[in-house]
Design a protein around this motif. Structure first.
Motif, PDB file in Angstrom:
ATOM      1  N   ASP A  71       0.654  -1.028   0.269  1.00  0.00           N
ATOM      2  CA  ASP A  71      -0.056   0.110   0.053  1.00  0.00           C
ATOM      3  C   ASP A  71       0.624   1.279  -0.584  1.00  0.00           C
ATOM      4  O   ASP A  71       1.935   1.315  -0.192  1.00  0.00           O
ATOM      5  CB  ASP A  71      -1.266  -0.143   1.358  1.00  0.00           C
ATOM      6  N   GLU A  72      -0.116   2.160   0.201  1.00  0.00           N
ATOM      7  CA  GLU A  72       0.926   3.735  -0.383  1.00  0.00           C
ATOM      8  C   GLU A  72       1.615   4.114   1.637  1.00  0.00           C
ATOM      9  O   GLU A  72       2.907   4.381   1.507  1.00  0.00           O
ATOM     10  CB  GLU A  72      -0.116   4.934   0.028  1.00  0.00           C
ATOM     11  N   HIS A  73       1.178   3.553   2.555  1.00  0.00           N
ATOM     12  CA  HIS A  73       2.163   3.421   3.237  1.00  0.00           C
ATOM     13  C   HIS A  73       3.824   2.510   3.741  1.00  0.00           C
ATOM     14  O   HIS A  73       4.849   3.493   3.393  1.00  0.00           O
ATOM     15  CB  HIS A  73       1.703   2.893   4.647  1.00  0.00           C
ATOM     16  N   ASP A  74       3.866   1.724   2.620  1.00  0.00           N
ATOM     17  CA  ASP A  74       4.514   0.752   2.415  1.00  0.00           C
ATOM     18  C   ASP A  74       5.403   1.483   0.965  1.00  0.00           C
ATOM     19  O   ASP A  74       6.915   1.276   0.666  1.00  0.00           O
ATOM     20  CB  ASP A  74       4.409  -0.547   1.761  1.00  0.00           C
ATOM     21  N   ILE A  75       5.083   2.302   0.425  1.00  0.00           N
ATOM     22  CA  ILE A  75       5.983   2.517  -0.287  1.00  0.00           C
ATOM     23  C   ILE A  75       6.592   4.010   0.107  1.00  0.00           C
ATOM     24  O   ILE A  75       7.692   4.245  -0.501  1.00  0.00           O
ATOM     25  CB  ILE A  75       4.544   2.926  -1.344  1.00  0.00           C
ATOM     26  N   ARG A  76       6.056   5.049   0.673  1.00  0.00           N
ATOM     27  CA  ARG A  76       6.800   5.918   1.016  1.00  0.00           C
ATOM     28  C   ARG A  76       7.966   5.349   1.545  1.00  0.00           C
ATOM     29  O   ARG A  76       8.528   6.294   1.611  1.00  0.00           O
ATOM     30  CB  ARG A  76       5.903   6.212   2.187  1.00  0.00           C
ATOM     31  N   HIS A  77       7.921   3.985   2.525  1.00  0.00           N
ATOM     32  CA  HIS A  77       8.815   3.745   3.196  1.00  0.00           C
ATOM     33  C   HIS A  77       9.843   2.401   2.738  1.00  0.00           C
ATOM     34  O   HIS A  77      11.128   2.288   3.259  1.00  0.00           O
ATOM     35  CB  HIS A  77       9.093   3.593   4.788  1.00  0.00           C
ATOM     36  N   ASP A  78       9.149   2.352   1.507  1.00  0.00           N
ATOM     37  CA  ASP A  78       9.634   1.366   0.433  1.00  0.00           C
ATOM     38  C   ASP A  78      10.042   2.085  -0.851  1.00  0.00           C
ATOM     39  O   ASP A  78       9.283   1.219  -1.467  1.00  0.00           O
ATOM     40  CB  ASP A  78       9.459  -0.150   0.821  1.00  0.00           C
ATOM     41  N   TYR A  79      10.561   3.441  -1.693  1.00  0.00           N
ATOM     42  CA  TYR A  79      10.183   3.663  -3.219  1.00  0.00           C
ATOM     43  C   TYR A  79      10.872   2.846  -4.615  1.00  0.00           C
ATOM     44  O   TYR A  79      11.628   2.434  -3.659  1.00  0.00           O
ATOM     45  CB  TYR A  79      10.236   5.186  -2.794  1.00  0.00           C
ATOM     46  N   GLY A  80       9.338   2.481  -4.899  1.00  0.00           N
ATOM     47  CA  GLY A  80       9.988   1.105  -5.622  1.00  0.00           C
ATOM     48  C   GLY A  80      11.025   1.847  -6.247  1.00  0.00           C
ATOM     49  O   GLY A  80      10.729   2.615  -7.246  1.00  0.00           O
ATOM     50  N   GLU A  81      12.099   0.962  -6.709  1.00  0.00           N
ATOM     51  CA  GLU A  81      13.328   1.067  -8.034  1.00  0.00           C
ATOM     52  C   GLU A  81      13.353   0.305  -8.752  1.00  0.00           C
ATOM     53  O   GLU A  81      14.016   0.640  -9.360  1.00  0.00           O
ATOM     54  CB  GLU A  81      14.513   1.565  -7.165  1.00  0.00           C
ATOM     55  N   TYR A  82      12.180  -0.714  -8.966  1.00  0.00           N
ATOM     56  CA  TYR A  82      11.832  -1.525  -9.767  1.00  0.00           C
ATOM     57  C   TYR A  82      10.285  -1.882 -10.723  1.00  0.00           C
ATOM     58  O   TYR A  82       9.199  -0.649 -10.045  1.00  0.00           O
ATOM     59  CB  TYR A  82      12.313  -2.727  -9.323  1.00  0.00           C
ATOM     60  N   PHE A  83      10.467  -1.620 -11.881  1.00  0.00           N
ATOM     61  CA  PHE A  83       9.458  -3.092 -12.414  1.00  0.00           C
ATOM     62  C   PHE A  83       9.595  -4.581 -12.314  1.00  0.00           C
ATOM     63  O   PHE A  83      10.581  -4.957 -12.658  1.00  0.00           O
ATOM     64  CB  PHE A  83       9.105  -2.675 -14.119  1.00  0.00           C
ATOM     65  N   PHE A  84       8.497  -5.348 -12.003  1.00  0.00           N
ATOM     66  CA  PHE A  84       8.259  -6.514 -11.874  1.00  0.00           C
ATOM     67  C   PHE A  84       8.176  -7.715 -12.553  1.00  0.00           C
ATOM     68  O   PHE A  84       6.735  -7.492 -13.043  1.00  0.00           O
ATOM     69  CB  PHE A  84       7.837  -6.586 -10.869  1.00  0.00           C
ATOM     70  N   LEU A  85       8.785  -8.396 -13.658  1.00  0.00           N
ATOM     71  CA  LEU A  85       8.355  -8.534 -14.681  1.00  0.00           C
ATOM     72  C   LEU A  85       8.061 -10.586 -14.211  1.00  0.00           C
ATOM     73  O   LEU A  85       8.784 -10.618 -14.003  1.00  0.00           O
ATOM     74  CB  LEU A  85       9.279  -8.944 -16.000  1.00  0.00           C
ATOM     75  N   LEU A  86       6.539 -10.189 -13.848  1.00  0.00           N
ATOM     76  CA  LEU A  86       6.310 -11.542 -13.149  1.00  0.00           C
ATOM     77  C   LEU A  86       6.356 -13.286 -14.634  1.00  0.00           C
ATOM     78  O   LEU A  86       5.273 -12.720 -15.483  1.00  0.00           O
ATOM     79  CB  LEU A  86       4.409 -11.156 -12.536  1.00  0.00           C
ATOM     80  N   VAL A  87       6.991 -13.753 -14.216  1.00  0.00           N
ATOM     81  CA  VAL A  87       6.191 -14.746 -15.289  1.00  0.00           C
ATOM     82  C   VAL A  87       5.705 -15.882 -14.567  1.00  0.00           C
ATOM     83  O   VAL A  87       6.856 -16.742 -13.553  1.00  0.00           O
ATOM     84  CB  VAL A  87       8.027 -15.573 -15.960  1.00  0.00           C
ATOM     85  N   GLN A  88       4.520 -16.769 -14.507  1.00  0.00           N
ATOM     86  CA  GLN A  88       3.940 -17.482 -13.624  1.00  0.00           C
ATOM     87  C   GLN A  88       4.653 -18.538 -14.210  1.00  0.00           C
ATOM     88  O   GLN A  88       4.377 -19.284 -15.180  1.00  0.00           O
ATOM     89  CB  GLN A  88       2.404 -17.453 -14.287  1.00  0.00           C
ATOM     90  N   LEU A  89       4.888 -19.763 -13.424  1.00  0.00           N
ATOM     91  CA  LEU A  89       4.967 -21.329 -13.616  1.00  0.00           C
ATOM     92  C   LEU A  89       4.132 -21.834 -13.313  1.00  0.00           C
ATOM     93  O   LEU A  89       4.257 -23.305 -13.531  1.00  0.00           O
ATOM     94  CB  LEU A  89       6.240 -21.275 -13.011  1.00  0.00           C
ATOM     95  N   GLN A  90       3.383 -22.406 -12.182  1.00  0.00           N
ATOM     96  CA  GLN A  90       2.858 -23.201 -11.565  1.00  0.00           C
ATOM     97  C   GLN A  90       1.195 -22.275 -11.240  1.00  0.00           C
ATOM     98  O   GLN A  90       2.138 -20.974 -10.201  1.00  0.00           O
ATOM     99  CB  GLN A  90       2.990 -24.096 -10.090  1.00  0.00           C
TER     100      GLN A  90
END
Length: 318
Positions: A71-90
């Motif tokens: 959530d916004e609280h998590d982002i404020r304390h850990d601002y994202g430096e990534y885009f996550f490319l998810l590849v679903q395996l199972q």
């Protein structure tokens, strides 16, 4: 079902771990993503592993929990430096971001922005996916840089097939390999093309909502980071608000407009310097500073050392 090209990277039998241990590992690898259990289970069947793939970090997240939230609280304390490319395996996982919901199955790919709130629904079923950590500023530094997050690329989509093949190849390539830099750049370029949006710009958020303005302001900064036009005044004009209002919006997250822009440019320069250290063609330190939005090399060096406790030269030599 499990994708054959990734079978060598997945344990045949996953062990069980206490829920708090699994949560701690997720935080240490992916940042402030908060898992919630399912039906008071104290153990999680699965694990969180991290692998080096041609010099790029890939996390493997497997488990049978309830949901993972950011959530916004998590982002404020850990601002994202990534885009996550998810590849679903199972398994089948629900992904929610920016009001868009998708359900991904084995072979599907999806792009998630760590700077925006998100939810991942496991619903107590065993789910296993790869999360490729794409440096945010490197992905946004080149065109196209307007992406559709939380848009599913089906397993049968040729772009999804290509992304899976690149990720599988990178998992077989050590960071020291002479072609690792080219593979990283190829994955960044393929991801830009695969998730590029056909609509220009980002939909404007309602002016009366500070959180909406801030989200849009961040997107504008990221997508115009190296442009000469990017100033606090330009940003306020694009949002249709006064400078005072925009400054107040940024003060709610403990920063100023100028500091935010400078921080994002510094992180872009650092990512480019790291690529240069790994052998990529990136020009001189001064050229990297200028191409990242700085026009004074002395000022850049001072800000860089203050932000990262080392000089740009230290990064290249390291």
């Amino acid at each position: 079902m499990q994708l054959q090209e990734f079978s060598n990277w997945t344990p045949q039998v996953w062990s069980q771990a206490p829920f708090e241990e699994w949560r701690h590992k997720l935080h240490s690898v992916c940042g402030r993503f908060n898992p919630f259990g399912w039906e008071k289970r104290n153990l999680v069947n699965g694990g969180v592993l991290v692998r080096d793939a041609a010099g790029m970090e890939i996390a493997q997240v497997a488990g049978d929990i309830g949901v993972v939230r950011r959530d916004e609280h998590d982002i404020r304390h850990d601002y994202g430096e990534y885009f996550f490319l998810l590849v679903q395996l199972q398994g089948t996982c629900g992904v929610e971001q920016q009001g868009q919901q998708s359900i991904i199955s084995p072979g599907d790919c999806i792009l998630v922005d760590s700077s925006l709130p998100s939810n991942f629904y496991f619903n107590g079923q065993f789910i296993n996916h790869l999360s490729v950590h794409l440096p945010r500023q490197l992905l946004l530094a080149e065109r196209p840089n307007d992406f559709e997050v939380s848009r599913r690329l089906g397993a049968e989509d040729p772009m999804s097939t290509m992304l899976r093949a690149l990720v599988a190849k990178m998992l077989q390539t050590p960071a020291s390999h002479q072609r690792s830099g080219e593979l990283r750049q190829l994955l960044l370029h393929a991801t830009r093309q695969a998730f590029a949006t056909d609509t220009a710009g980002v939909p404007l958020c309602p002016k009366e909502r500070a959180s909406g303005r801030l989200e849009f302001a961040r997107a504008l900064v990221d997508r115009h980071l190296t442009a000469e036009c990017l100033t606090p005044q330009w940003l306020a004009g694009r949002l249709g608000v006064s400078m005072r209002t925009l400054q107040e919006d940024f003060s709610t997250v403990g920063t100023t407009i100028t500091s935010f822009i400078r921080d994002r440019r510094l992180r872009l320069a650092r990512d480019r310097l790291i690529e240069k250290q790994r052998g990529a063609e990136g020009g001189t330190i001064a050229e990297i500073a200028f191409s990242s939005g700085f026009n004074d090399i002395s000022y850049f060096n001072r800000c860089f050392k203050k932000a990262f406790d080392c000089s740009p030269t230290d990064v290249v030599r390291r």
